[in-house]
Design a protein around this motif. Structure first.
Motif, mmCIF file in Angstrom:
data_model
loop_
_atom_site.group_PDB
_atom_site.id
_atom_site.type_symbol
_atom_site.label_atom_id
_atom_site.label_comp_id
_atom_site.label_asym_id
_atom_site.label_seq_id
_atom_site.Cartn_x
_atom_site.Cartn_y
_atom_site.Cartn_z
ATOM 1 N N THR A 241 -6.796 9.198 5.412
ATOM 2 C CA THR A 241 -6.536 7.936 4.726
ATOM 3 C C THR A 241 -5.494 7.135 5.498
ATOM 4 O O THR A 241 -4.484 7.686 5.928
ATOM 5 C CB THR A 241 -6.023 8.226 3.295
ATOM 6 O OG1 THR A 241 -7.074 8.800 2.550
ATOM 7 C CG2 THR A 241 -5.567 6.960 2.609
ATOM 8 N N ARG A 242 -5.804 5.866 5.695
ATOM 9 C CA ARG A 242 -4.817 4.966 6.292
ATOM 10 C C ARG A 242 -4.521 3.875 5.283
ATOM 11 O O ARG A 242 -5.443 3.338 4.678
ATOM 12 C CB ARG A 242 -5.355 4.323 7.575
ATOM 13 C CG ARG A 242 -5.516 5.307 8.704
ATOM 14 C CD ARG A 242 -6.134 4.640 9.928
ATOM 15 N NE ARG A 242 -6.407 5.649 10.938
ATOM 16 C CZ ARG A 242 -7.490 6.425 10.946
ATOM 17 N NH1 ARG A 242 -8.405 6.291 10.022
ATOM 18 N NH2 ARG A 242 -7.662 7.325 11.901
ATOM 19 N N VAL A 243 -3.252 3.566 5.102
ATOM 20 C CA VAL A 243 -2.916 2.496 4.158
ATOM 21 C C VAL A 243 -2.121 1.404 4.857
ATOM 22 O O VAL A 243 -1.291 1.672 5.725
ATOM 23 C CB VAL A 243 -2.121 3.030 2.944
ATOM 24 C CG1 VAL A 243 -3.040 3.697 1.952
ATOM 25 C CG2 VAL A 243 -1.022 3.982 3.355
ATOM 26 N N ASP A 244 -2.410 0.148 4.489
ATOM 27 C CA ASP A 244 -1.602 -0.988 4.936
ATOM 28 C C ASP A 244 -0.691 -1.328 3.779
ATOM 29 O O ASP A 244 -1.156 -1.656 2.688
ATOM 30 C CB ASP A 244 -2.498 -2.186 5.266
ATOM 31 C CG ASP A 244 -3.383 -1.880 6.463
ATOM 32 O OD1 ASP A 244 -2.923 -1.125 7.345
ATOM 33 O OD2 ASP A 244 -4.529 -2.366 6.502
ATOM 34 N N LEU A 245 0.600 -1.211 4.031
ATOM 35 C CA LEU A 245 1.542 -1.334 2.931
ATOM 36 C C LEU A 245 2.008 -2.778 2.749
ATOM 37 O O LEU A 245 1.933 -3.599 3.664
ATOM 38 C CB LEU A 245 2.723 -0.399 3.187
ATOM 39 C CG LEU A 245 2.241 1.052 3.372
ATOM 40 C CD1 LEU A 245 3.363 1.932 3.889
ATOM 41 C CD2 LEU A 245 1.688 1.603 2.072
ATOM 42 N N THR A 246 2.479 -3.078 1.563
ATOM 43 C CA THR A 246 2.957 -4.421 1.223
ATOM 44 C C THR A 246 4.241 -4.244 0.413
ATOM 45 O O THR A 246 4.587 -3.121 0.056
ATOM 46 C CB THR A 246 1.922 -5.140 0.327
ATOM 47 O OG1 THR A 246 1.815 -4.423 -0.911
ATOM 48 C CG2 THR A 246 0.549 -5.232 0.970
#
Lengths: 184, 692
Positions: free
Chosen positions: B363-368
């Motif tokens: 899993t890859r997440v783009d954080l905010t």
């Protein structure tokens, strides 16, 4: 809301619901299959060597998960030629060598090849609703055809099993196949 | 309010119930025959008898010692449903609410919510449960409904055979073998909400030779949906569209082996309204119009092989890629899954199944600023092994099933999930079953490693007035562990009446170590602008539920079927409170206590059918954390109608009207980050189905 009720009334009353239909005979699929099995028994002849004695019963076997049980009770004890019909339920893995008519349930589709291999050379009338059953080496395959029950016969498989199929039955079959084991 | 709705619904219900028998009368003249009478006919006469398959659907249900409900092809088509969540409304014990045009909350036996985490969903053996959030993105799960063979829904733990997270239920969507979908199918529809749908599918036999029979199908599907409305009557700006294509190839080898290869690829744009917490007065939240970009593909292969006349093995392998980008997070999951299963019959009385499985998820997440995590890449491994023995104790009348599944995940380690089930068939028509099972719900990435900035309390809004705004942050914790359930279930099935099938299930679910949260020490933000109030996930909650699920399937006469379902649930949760509306009180109440569904399937004349579907859903509580105390979602009655006309074999016209009793109604809210509450609207659509 009123509009909805009106729509409902309209929908319910209009589309030719009143057209009385002709009397049609109908039956539950399982009851039909049971009646077909009985008739197959009448139109197929087994070699005498298939029976232990002159008055030995004609053994029907149901193999796998079916809902024919209830319907087959009414076949039990019926007479075909001079033999009485006996009915037995079999489960996956049970021996089938004593059966004259073996109905293979759709639940056994995956196991069909080894199961048919086990019948090879034995005088067993195999019947099943599994798709392409007759062309895959079974004797009689049941088909559904415009809300009726139809069947196809593989005379090659019947000959391998030393069964003689009456010409009347062949006439009623939707399709007659002739491939024998190993000729496909 | 509730009374008034009932009153409005009453005439319709009366009309439907009253008219039913009337409707059915004219088509009657059909004679149903039993085996005894059939054997008296000549073979020629016999071949003219029509086959009705009234009892066929009962078969799958009868021998299972679990609360199983099967949605057949016929049920699916005649429900008028355009999506799987809509169809699931017919299943007792399942709660479905539409939150906006493209979001659904589907749960079994309570714990409803957008990220309902206790229901496992499979499409042809592929898990579509998201590991990051422990939930299902229903809007991304699309199949050609016409190609669905059946949907099996099991309420209660199904963990032994299906695996972790099958805590409260399993939804198993099974598509048809491509041998059953030969030829072409074109489907086009348009309506007020379901603006446009188009499906094109073609199936063909690729070869029938000495070695194998092979067939395949391919499909393309497009759909576009209109916006729903907010409670204030404005557009909810949540329209969406989706395009999907796929194929399935099946090969039956002469040796008995069966091979299946299937895959799908999809892309979807979904609008949504977000409300993201921030520190700017006066709202302390930023409302943004957002578009979700969701896409993915998957490929699955399965090999089944008979080993003897009573044993077989199957090997399944799949790869699933999904990517979803939206205002507060971007996520990408790559799942590789391998499963082996072996079935055998031994000693005539034992049906033994065992299996092994491995799954890897990257899993890859783009954080905010809204969603953060301690890293942006996760590599998770899951291992499992299971064994189950079904023992015939007394003929076919008493059957005992014992099973256990061991599963290892990187977060909570080894979980064991045993089950014991018994089925007793008596007097040939009825059966009783009972089961005790334990199930585990493994933690998600979110609950372990990530934090969510859920809400800002303006200065002075807290119990002890503070001069600065307070940011509520829900924090994952590495101490958060699995949730557990021990379920006690019992069911009764009655097939005594030829035309009536009755099913009833009662259950007691005992939950332990449920997710709760504890308030941590206040922190002043480094720049002194606000106070951070962290709330850390823990396993402090527990609870239990009691429920009843009834289904009655009555073939009133040939050509007219009535199916009624009733569910009741009483869920009690104990937790240590919590500052935001996410505590036990909400969990308890966001499942409607009572639900009712009544479906009528009626063949009016040879080529017409008219179906209706009446539903009642009790009131519930909003799951939104934006509200200080949970708002009440009103109970509702609703009605769908479907009229179909088979013009000629292969050509069918269909007219469906949904939600006839309410112009617009709220079914539920998103837990967090959602904009205004959205209401589901009345809808009408028409479609043409052409087989060629």
């Amino acid at each position: 809301m009123k509009a909805v009720v009106a729509l409902l009334l309209l929908l319910c009353c209009c589309p030719g619901a009143a057209a009385a239909s002709v009397e049609r005979k109908s039956a539950d699929e399982a009851a039909m299959v049971a009646a077909y099995l009985f008739n197959f028994g009448r139109f197929v002849h087994w070699p005498d060597s298939a029976f232990a004695s002159a008055d030995a019963p004609l053994q029907f076997c149901l193999y796998g998960e079916t809902q024919l049980d209830d319907h087959l009770d009414s076949l039990r004890g019926k007479r075909i030629r001079r033999r009485t019909v006996a009915v037995q339920r079999l489960q996956r893995g049970d021996a089938t060598t004593h059966c004259h008519l073996l109905f293979i349930s759709a639940s056994e589709r995956l196991y069909l090849s080894p199961l048919l291999r086990a019948q090879r050379g034995l005088p067993v009338l195999t019947v099943s609703e599994i798709e392409d059953f007759a062309s895959d080496g079974g004797v009689i395959g049941l088909l559904s055809d415009n809300r009726r029950l139809a069947f196809e016969i593989n005379t090659g498989s019947a000959a391998d099993a030393r069964l003689s199929v009456s010409s009347q039955l062949l006439k009623l079959a939707k399709r007659v196949l002739e491939n024998r084991e190993g000729e496909r | 309010m509730r009374y008034r709705r009932l009153q409005r619904a009453a005439p319709v219900i009366t009309a439907l119930l009253g008219l039913g028998p009337l409707l059915a009368a004219p088509v009657a003249a059909q004679q149903t025959m039993d085996t005894g009478a059939l054997t008296e006919l000549s073979f020629e006469e016999l071949m003219e008898v029509e086959v009705t398959s009234a009892s066929k659907r009962k078969q799958a249900l009868d021998d299972v010692a679990a609360a199983l409900f099967v949605i057949s092809r016929d049920d699916l088509r005649r429900s008028g449903a355009n999506s799987i969540p809509e169809a699931l409304r017919m299943v007792p014990g399942i709660q479905v609410s539409q939150l906006d045009a493209n979001k659904w909350a589907v749960s079994a036996r309570g714990f409803a919510g957008r990220f309902a985490n206790k229901l496992l969903v499979l499409i042809d053996g592929r898990t579509v449960y998201s590991p990051a959030f422990s939930g299902v993105y229903w809007e991304q799960q699309n199949v050609v409904l016409d190609d669905v063979e059946r949907i099996e829904v099991i309420r209660g733990p199904g963990a032994t055979l299906w695996g972790a997270n099958a805590v409260n239920g399993v939804v198993n969507i099974i598509t048809r073998d491509s041998q059953k979908t030969l030829g072409g199918l074109a489907l086009a529809g348009a309506g007020t909400e379901n603006r446009a749908t188009a499906t094109l599918r073609y199936g063909a036999r690729l070869g029938s030779g000495d070695v194998a029979d092979t067939s395949a199908r391919a499909y393309l599907k497009y759909e576009r949906h209109d916006d729903l409305v907010t409670r204030a009557g404005h557009s909810a700006d949540d329209a969406w569209d989706m395009a999907q294509g796929g194929f399935r190839l099946d090969s039956d080898l002469r040796s008995g082996d069966q091979l299946t290869l299937q895959g799908d690829v999809y892309r979807s744009d979904l609008q949504q309204q977000l409300s993201l917490a921030d520190l700017a007065p006066p709202d302390y939240a930023r409302r943004i119009a957002d578009t979700i970009d969701a896409r993915g593909w998957n490929l699955l292969g399965r090999w089944q092989r008979p080993l003897t006349a009573a044993s077989d093995m199957s090997l399944q392998l799949y790869y699933d890629h999904t990517r979803r980008d939206e205002g507060y997070i971007g996520q990408q999951h790559d799942t590789f899954d391998l499963e082996y299963q072996h079935r055998s019959q031994f000693a005539a009385r034992h049906q033994f199944v065992w299996g092994l499985g491995y799954r890897n998820i990257v899993t890859r997440v783009d954080l905010t600023p809204t969603v953060t995590a301690d890293r942006d890449r996760f590599n998770l491994d899951f291992w499992n092994a299971f064994a189950q023995d079904e023992i015939q104790l007394w003929d076919e009348r008493l059957r005992l099933t014992l099973g256990i599944k061991l599963e290892h995940n990187d977060f909570s380690g080894l979980e064991y999930q045993p089950t014991a089930r018994a089925l007793w068939k008596f007097n040939g028509h009825s059966s009783l079953w009972g089961a005790v099972s334990r199930a585990a719900r493994a933690p998600s990435i979110m609950e372990r490693h990530s934090s969510l900035y859920a809400k800002t309390l303006p200065p002075g809004a807290t119990a002890v007035p503070l001069p600065l705004p307070v940011a509520l942050v829900a924090q994952g914790s590495e101490r958060f562990d699995s949730e557990y359930l021990v379920a006690y279930e019992a069911g009764w099935r009655n097939r005594h009446f030829e035309r009536l099938a009755l099913d009833a299930t009662v259950y007691y679910h005992d939950y332990d170590e449920l997710r709760g949260s504890s308030v941590q020490a206040l922190q002043i933000a480094p720049d002194g602008s606000h106070i951070i109030l962290p709330m850390t996930f823990d396993n402090s909650a527990s609870g239990h539920s009691r429920g009843l699920e009834i289904n009655a399937d009555w073939l009133v006469r040939d050509g007219w079927r009535l199916i009624g379902a009733y569910s009741h649930i009483d869920l009690q949760i104990q937790d240590n409170g919590g500052l935001i509306n996410s505590g036990g009180q909400t969990m308890e109440r966001n499942a409607p206590e009572n639900q009712l569904s009544l479906r009528s399937q009626h063949n009016l004349a040879e080529h017409f059918s008219l179906d209706f579907w009446l539903r009642y859903v009790d009131d519930s509580a909003s799951a939104s954390v934006a509200q200080r105390t949970p708002e009440k979602i009103d109970a509702y009655w609703d009605l769908d109608l479907r009229l179909a006309w088979r013009v000629r074999p292969g050509l069918e016209l269909e007219l469906v009207a949904q939600n006839l009793l309410d112009n617009a109604r709220r079914e539920g809210d998103l837990e967090a980050l959602g904009g205004a509450s959205v209401e589901v609207q009345r809808a009408v659509y028409a479609s043409v189905r052409l087989g060629f």
